[in-house]
Scaffold this motif. Structure first.
Motif, PDB file in Angstrom:
ATOM      1  N   ARG A   1      34.053 -41.976 -37.933  1.00 44.31           N
ATOM      2  CA  ARG A   1      35.097 -42.305 -36.966  1.00 44.31           C
ATOM      3  C   ARG A   1      34.624 -42.113 -35.526  1.00 44.31           C
ATOM      4  NH1 ARG A   1      40.503 -42.164 -38.521  1.00 44.31           N
ATOM      5  NH2 ARG A   1      40.850 -42.909 -36.383  1.00 44.31           N
ATOM      6  N   LEU A   2      33.880 -41.051 -35.278  1.00 43.08           N
ATOM      7  CA  LEU A   2      33.394 -40.793 -33.919  1.00 43.08           C
ATOM      8  C   LEU A   2      32.456 -41.899 -33.451  1.00 43.08           C
ATOM      9  CD1 LEU A   2      32.708 -36.926 -34.015  1.00 43.08           C
ATOM     10  CD2 LEU A   2      34.766 -38.113 -33.226  1.00 43.08           C
ATOM     11  N   ARG A   3      31.656 -42.410 -34.344  1.00 43.66           N
ATOM     12  CA  ARG A   3      30.729 -43.484 -33.968  1.00 43.66           C
ATOM     13  C   ARG A   3      31.466 -44.783 -33.677  1.00 43.66           C
ATOM     14  NH1 ARG A   3      25.792 -41.999 -38.191  1.00 43.66           N
ATOM     15  NH2 ARG A   3      24.842 -40.400 -36.844  1.00 43.66           N
ATOM     16  N   VAL A   4      32.565 -45.018 -34.380  1.00 44.20           N
ATOM     17  CA  VAL A   4      33.386 -46.192 -34.062  1.00 44.20           C
ATOM     18  C   VAL A   4      33.958 -46.064 -32.652  1.00 44.20           C
ATOM     19  CG1 VAL A   4      35.524 -47.410 -34.637  1.00 44.20           C
ATOM     20  CG2 VAL A   4      33.943 -46.731 -36.453  1.00 44.20           C
ATOM     21  N   ILE A   5      34.469 -44.868 -32.326  1.00 47.15           N
ATOM     22  CA  ILE A   5      34.990 -44.631 -30.971  1.00 47.15           C
ATOM     23  C   ILE A   5      33.879 -44.840 -29.947  1.00 47.15           C
ATOM     24  CG2 ILE A   5      35.921 -42.883 -29.405  1.00 47.15           C
ATOM     25  CD1 ILE A   5      37.278 -41.613 -31.893  1.00 47.15           C
TER      26      ILE A   5
ATOM     27  N   ALA B   1      31.168 -46.602 -30.137  1.00 55.70           N
ATOM     28  CA  ALA B   1      30.740 -47.994 -30.015  1.00 55.70           C
ATOM     29  C   ALA B   1      31.643 -48.792 -29.094  1.00 55.70           C
ATOM     30  CB  ALA B   1      30.697 -48.641 -31.397  1.00 55.70           C
ATOM     31  N   GLY B   2      32.895 -48.364 -28.972  1.00 55.98           N
ATOM     32  CA  GLY B   2      33.837 -49.087 -28.128  1.00 55.98           C
ATOM     33  C   GLY B   2      34.088 -48.462 -26.782  1.00 55.98           C
ATOM     34  N   ASP B   3      33.360 -47.390 -26.452  1.00 61.42           N
ATOM     35  CA  ASP B   3      33.605 -46.705 -25.176  1.00 61.42           C
ATOM     36  C   ASP B   3      32.281 -46.290 -24.557  1.00 61.42           C
ATOM     37  OD1 ASP B   3      34.344 -44.854 -23.088  1.00 61.42           O
ATOM     38  OD2 ASP B   3      36.285 -44.603 -24.080  1.00 61.42           O
ATOM     39  N   PRO B   4      31.867 -46.932 -23.467  1.00 58.10           N
ATOM     40  CA  PRO B   4      30.557 -46.649 -22.863  1.00 58.10           C
ATOM     41  C   PRO B   4      30.451 -45.267 -22.240  1.00 58.10           C
ATOM     42  CG  PRO B   4      31.821 -48.130 -21.465  1.00 58.10           C
ATOM     43  CD  PRO B   4      32.600 -47.988 -22.733  1.00 58.10           C
ATOM     44  N   ARG B   5      31.558 -44.525 -22.189  1.00 58.12           N
ATOM     45  CA  ARG B   5      31.495 -43.156 -21.666  1.00 58.12           C
ATOM     46  C   ARG B   5      30.850 -42.188 -22.662  1.00 58.12           C
ATOM     47  NH1 ARG B   5      37.697 -42.198 -20.303  1.00 58.12           N
ATOM     48  NH2 ARG B   5      37.786 -43.202 -22.369  1.00 58.12           N
ATOM     49  N   VAL B   6      30.769 -42.575 -23.921  1.00 53.94           N
ATOM     50  CA  VAL B   6      30.197 -41.698 -24.945  1.00 53.94           C
ATOM     51  C   VAL B   6      28.693 -41.915 -25.017  1.00 53.94           C
ATOM     52  CG1 VAL B   6      30.242 -40.981 -27.350  1.00 53.94           C
ATOM     53  CG2 VAL B   6      32.352 -41.785 -26.260  1.00 53.94           C
ATOM     54  N   ALA B   7      27.939 -40.938 -24.529  1.00 60.37           N
ATOM     55  CA  ALA B   7      26.481 -41.053 -24.525  1.00 60.37           C
ATOM     56  C   ALA B   7      25.891 -40.724 -25.881  1.00 60.37           C
ATOM     57  CB  ALA B   7      25.882 -40.127 -23.473  1.00 60.37           C
ATOM     58  N   GLU B   8      26.553 -39.825 -26.624  1.00 59.39           N
ATOM     59  CA  GLU B   8      25.983 -39.411 -27.908  1.00 59.39           C
ATOM     60  C   GLU B   8      27.057 -38.752 -28.759  1.00 59.39           C
ATOM     61  OE1 GLU B   8      21.861 -37.355 -29.332  1.00 59.39           O
ATOM     62  OE2 GLU B   8      23.014 -36.196 -27.867  1.00 59.39           O
ATOM     63  N   VAL B   9      26.994 -39.027 -30.051  1.00 49.71           N
ATOM     64  CA  VAL B   9      27.716 -38.262 -31.070  1.00 49.71           C
ATOM     65  C   VAL B   9      26.666 -37.418 -31.776  1.00 49.71           C
ATOM     66  CG1 VAL B   9      29.011 -38.379 -33.229  1.00 49.71           C
ATOM     67  CG2 VAL B   9      29.497 -40.016 -31.392  1.00 49.71           C
ATOM     68  N   ARG B  10      26.892 -36.113 -31.870  1.00 45.63           N
ATOM     69  CA  ARG B  10      25.872 -35.249 -32.467  1.00 45.63           C
ATOM     70  C   ARG B  10      26.524 -34.058 -33.172  1.00 45.63           C
ATOM     71  NH1 ARG B  10      24.630 -34.375 -26.702  1.00 45.63           N
ATOM     72  NH2 ARG B  10      25.586 -32.414 -26.034  1.00 45.63           N
ATOM     73  N   GLY B  11      25.691 -33.342 -33.897  1.00 40.24           N
ATOM     74  CA  GLY B  11      26.138 -32.156 -34.605  1.00 40.24           C
ATOM     75  C   GLY B  11      25.710 -32.209 -36.050  1.00 40.24           C
ATOM     76  N   ARG B  12      26.245 -31.286 -36.831  1.00 37.06           N
ATOM     77  CA  ARG B  12      25.912 -31.223 -38.242  1.00 37.06           C
ATOM     78  C   ARG B  12      27.085 -30.610 -38.979  1.00 37.06           C
ATOM     79  NH1 ARG B  12      21.094 -27.809 -38.801  1.00 37.06           N
ATOM     80  NH2 ARG B  12      20.091 -29.455 -37.608  1.00 37.06           N
ATOM     81  N   GLY B  13      27.401 -31.162 -40.147  1.00 34.82           N
ATOM     82  CA  GLY B  13      28.524 -30.652 -40.910  1.00 34.82           C
ATOM     83  C   GLY B  13      29.808 -30.768 -40.118  1.00 34.82           C
ATOM     84  N   ALA B  14      30.579 -29.693 -40.098  1.00 37.13           N
ATOM     85  CA  ALA B  14      31.850 -29.678 -39.367  1.00 37.13           C
ATOM     86  C   ALA B  14      31.702 -29.022 -38.002  1.00 37.13           C
ATOM     87  CB  ALA B  14      32.912 -28.962 -40.193  1.00 37.13           C
ATOM     88  N   MET B  15      30.542 -29.225 -37.388  1.00 33.91           N
ATOM     89  CA  MET B  15      30.261 -28.760 -36.018  1.00 33.91           C
ATOM     90  C   MET B  15      29.751 -29.976 -35.254  1.00 33.91           C
ATOM     91  SD  MET B  15      27.734 -25.664 -34.824  1.00 33.91           S
ATOM     92  CE  MET B  15      27.596 -25.204 -33.083  1.00 33.91           C
ATOM     93  N   LEU B  16      30.676 -30.722 -34.646  1.00 31.73           N
ATOM     94  CA  LEU B  16      30.354 -32.027 -34.081  1.00 31.73           C
ATOM     95  C   LEU B  16      30.801 -32.130 -32.632  1.00 31.73           C
ATOM     96  CD1 LEU B  16      31.445 -34.125 -37.162  1.00 31.73           C
ATOM     97  CD2 LEU B  16      29.090 -33.687 -36.444  1.00 31.73           C
ATOM     98  N   ALA B  17      30.190 -33.061 -31.909  1.00 32.95           N
ATOM     99  CA  ALA B  17      30.487 -33.195 -30.488  1.00 32.95           C
ATOM    100  C   ALA B  17      30.247 -34.617 -30.015  1.00 32.95           C
ATOM    101  CB  ALA B  17      29.620 -32.235 -29.667  1.00 32.95           C
ATOM    102  N   MET B  18      30.872 -34.939 -28.866  1.00 28.24           N
ATOM    103  CA  MET B  18      30.652 -36.192 -28.159  1.00 28.24           C
ATOM    104  C   MET B  18      30.351 -35.838 -26.704  1.00 28.24           C
ATOM    105  SD  MET B  18      33.985 -38.196 -29.652  1.00 28.24           S
ATOM    106  CE  MET B  18      33.462 -39.905 -29.489  1.00 28.24           C
ATOM    107  N   GLU B  19      29.232 -36.321 -26.199  1.00 33.58           N
ATOM    108  CA  GLU B  19      28.900 -36.073 -24.795  1.00 33.58           C
ATOM    109  C   GLU B  19      29.384 -37.252 -23.954  1.00 33.58           C
ATOM    110  OE1 GLU B  19      25.331 -34.665 -21.786  1.00 33.58           O
ATOM    111  OE2 GLU B  19      25.189 -34.298 -23.951  1.00 33.58           O
ATOM    112  N   ILE B  20      30.132 -36.925 -22.887  1.00 36.79           N
ATOM    113  CA  ILE B  20      30.804 -37.924 -22.058  1.00 36.79           C
ATOM    114  C   ILE B  20      30.078 -38.050 -20.721  1.00 36.79           C
ATOM    115  CG2 ILE B  20      33.008 -38.639 -21.076  1.00 36.79           C
ATOM    116  CD1 ILE B  20      32.962 -38.335 -24.187  1.00 36.79           C
ATOM    117  N   VAL B  21      29.777 -39.283 -20.334  1.00 37.52           N
ATOM    118  CA  VAL B  21      29.012 -39.544 -19.114  1.00 37.52           C
ATOM    119  C   VAL B  21      29.644 -40.695 -18.344  1.00 37.52           C
ATOM    120  CG1 VAL B  21      26.848 -38.721 -20.112  1.00 37.52           C
ATOM    121  CG2 VAL B  21      27.463 -41.148 -20.296  1.00 37.52           C
ATOM    122  N   VAL B  22      29.170 -40.883 -17.131  1.00 35.63           N
ATOM    123  CA  VAL B  22      29.513 -42.073 -16.360  1.00 35.63           C
ATOM    124  C   VAL B  22      28.834 -43.260 -17.040  1.00 35.63           C
ATOM    125  CG1 VAL B  22      29.297 -43.227 -14.132  1.00 35.63           C
ATOM    126  CG2 VAL B  22      29.723 -40.753 -14.232  1.00 35.63           C
ATOM    127  N   PRO B  23      29.574 -44.314 -17.377  1.00 40.98           N
ATOM    128  CA  PRO B  23      28.996 -45.429 -18.136  1.00 40.98           C
ATOM    129  C   PRO B  23      27.716 -45.970 -17.505  1.00 40.98           C
ATOM    130  CG  PRO B  23      31.367 -45.676 -18.046  1.00 40.98           C
ATOM    131  CD  PRO B  23      31.027 -44.515 -17.150  1.00 40.98           C
TER     132      PRO B  23
END
Length: 423
Positions: free
Chosen positions: A336-340, A342-364
């Protein structure tokens, strides 16, 4: 029952301003993957008390164990009159943590206490003074652990001077270090240690296998094993800070296991006891036993109620196979995070492992951190009933730590709220 608004007025008059809170609501009850406030409002919980309630906020085994222990005794101080549950927790930690060597454990109250004691043990055992830590690290709020922590605001600002003989080197941060492979990133850090500190002066190398407050930074494959190999050759104590990553959070019991790394010492807290305050240092028997009698301890360390909760929590993790649950949660969330993303250029990366996950937000179109957008997205989640947290050296990372017992329905509803917050 008082309302959240009434309680907040009391709080302003009674609680120090420096103690912050994420949401302006006061909890009445919590369990599974939800929190309900005194006004009856419900939040889907993607925070787990900052990776503490891995087994849930009111796990039946934990509730039963705590109730039974309270009826027997609440405290004697293990250093005065010891009891079995402290020993049993140490036995289980010695068996569960990575490494087939003989181990010992000591129990404390908080993650910062565990880190401080790991440094004490390493310095005492090696006779060396220096401690090496990494960019973006977070290790606590006491004087020594503030020195070990990288981020100034809000953790270090105007609280110095700090403890000395602490040296910081670059972390493997694939998004921001040009995608260096793990071996190259490790060589860069090792060269800095050898040139600026001297390996013969280093007591301990202290690292989070996946950084927490620093932004859920996952080092490149090979980074941790290369550091482990160097530490062994240099006689440096390799300390894994698994305070946030431990107890099934990343899909293994401990994050070091992902690459087969066996730390000399491992610091533990957060998820260990189902929400009760408990921490530990576990490691090689020769290091742990090097400290003189009376050199380790504390009045409340290994409190019998917290120990009972820890034993029940670890049994719950085994019974429910929460490491596998973390992997399942991660698979659903990452999709789900990768779908988000893919549609939002503010998301530089989806990362983490297991149930410890994150999205890094940047200027597009850049890697410039955007903490304002990050805060706005998180606030939108809160307003819609999803409890999220932010983190990162630049304040631009959304982090997700759902309880490992969250239901599929709760997880799905939370992800729906998150997706809407990005819209």
């Amino acid at each position: 029952m008082a309302t959240s608004e009434e309680l907040h007025k009391r709080r302003v008059e009674a609680v120090a301003r420096g103690v912050g809170s994420t949401i302006p609501a006061y909890v009445d009850r919590a369990g599974g993957g939800t929190i309900t406030d005194v006004d009856g409002r419900e939040w889907i919980d993607f925070a787990a008390g900052i990776a503490v309630t891995n087994v849930g906020n009111s796990a039946p085994r934990v509730v039963e164990a705590v109730r039974a222990q309270v009826e027997r005794f609440t405290h004697t101080c293990f250093m005065v009159a010891p009891y079995e549950s402290y020993v049993a927790v140490c036995e289980q930690l010695n068996a569960l943590t990575p490494g087939g060597f003989e181990k010992r454990s000591a129990l404390f109250n908080s993650g910062a206490e565990a880190v401080e004691n790991a440094v004490k043990i390493a310095r005492h055992a090696t006779g060396r003074p220096a401690v090496v830590v990494f960019d973006h690290a977070y290790h606590g709020r006491t004087n020594l652990t503030m020195a070990l922590t990288a981020k100034n605001m809000p953790y270090k600002h105007r609280f110095g001077p700090f403890a000395g003989e602490v040296y910081r080197v670059p972390m493997s941060y694939p998004l921001r270090d040009g995608g260096l492979d793990g071996a190259t990133a490790a060589a860069r850090s090792i060269e800095m240690i050898e040139k600026q500190v001297g390996a013969e002066n280093v007591a301990a190398l202290l690292i989070e296998p996946i950084q927490g407050e620093g932004g859920f930074v996952v080092p490149a494959q090979g980074f941790l094993p290369a550091l482990r190999e160097w530490a062994t050759a240099a006689g440096v104590v390799f300390v894994a800070d698994e305070i946030q990553t431990g107890f099934c959070r990343t899909g293994d019991w401990f994050a070091c296991e992902h690459e087969g790394v066996q730390p000399d010492l491992i610091t533990l807290a957060k998820g260990i006891a189902g929400g009760l305050p408990l921490a530990a240092v576990t490691g090689r028997a020769d290091l742990m036993d090097a400290v003189h009698v009376g050199g380790l301890g504390g009045t409340y360390g290994g409190n019998p109620i917290a120990c009972a909760a820890a034993l029940a929590s670890m049994e719950t993790m085994r019974e429910l196979d929460l490491a596998a649950a973390a992997r399942r949660i991660g698979a659903v969330m990452v999709e789900r995070l990768r779908v988000i993303a893919a549609g939002d250029p503010r998301v530089a990366e989806v990362r983490g492992r297991g149930a410890m996950l994150a999205m890094e937000i940047v200027v597009p179109g850049t890697l410039t951190p955007d903490p304002a957008a990050t805060a706005a997205i998180s606030a939108a989640c809160h307003a819609a009933g999803l409890l999220t947290l932010t983190c990162g050296t630049y304040g631009n990372v959304l982090r997700f730590l759902p309880p490992l017992v969250i239901s599929d329905d709760e997880l799905g509803r939370g992800l729906d709220i998150l997706a809407a917050a990005f819209g």
